[in-house]
Design a protein around this motif. Structure first.
Motif, PDB file in Angstrom:
ATOM      1  N   THR A  38       0.810  -1.221   0.000  1.00  0.00           N
ATOM      2  CA  THR A  38       0.000   0.000   0.000  1.00  0.00           C
ATOM      3  C   THR A  38       0.843   1.270   0.000  1.00  0.00           C
ATOM      4  N   GLU A  53       0.734   4.652   3.272  1.00  0.00           N
ATOM      5  CA  GLU A  53      -0.592   4.608   2.650  1.00  0.00           C
ATOM      6  C   GLU A  53      -1.366   5.898   2.888  1.00  0.00           C
ATOM      7  N   ARG A  57      -2.481   8.460  -0.111  1.00  0.00           N
ATOM      8  CA  ARG A  57      -3.890   8.766  -0.386  1.00  0.00           C
ATOM      9  C   ARG A  57      -4.161  10.270  -0.305  1.00  0.00           C
ATOM     10  N   LEU A  60      -2.566  11.985  -3.549  1.00  0.00           N
ATOM     11  CA  LEU A  60      -2.671  11.273  -4.812  1.00  0.00           C
ATOM     12  C   LEU A  60      -2.718  12.206  -6.020  1.00  0.00           C
TER      13      LEU A  60
END
Length: 72
Positions: A38, A53, A57, A60
């Protein structure tokens, strides 16, 4: 470029490797080759930077915005 078995960038086989997020400092020990699935990474000024992760996120759009159009 290839590495000999059990050597190279990730250390010897079976040895956990620590990855540290370049943005928030979160760290994780991974017994497998490479970062956790991830996590993401980029090469900045010739240095590989890993991102957890959560940071991946949250950022992104910025990450995708830096990719050449050939990648998407």
């Amino acid at each position: 470029m290839t590495s000999p078995p059990g050597g190279g960038e990730n250390g010897s086989a079976g040895e956990p490797r620590r990855f540290v997020c370049a943005r928030c400092g979160t760290s994780v020990d991974v017994p497998a080759e490479g970062p956790p699935l991830t996590w993401t990474y980029s090469v900045e000024s010739g240095i590989r930077q890993y991102y957890c992760e959560s940071c991946s996120r949250e950022n992104l759009r910025s990450i995708e915005g830096r990719l050449d159009s050939d990648w998407w």
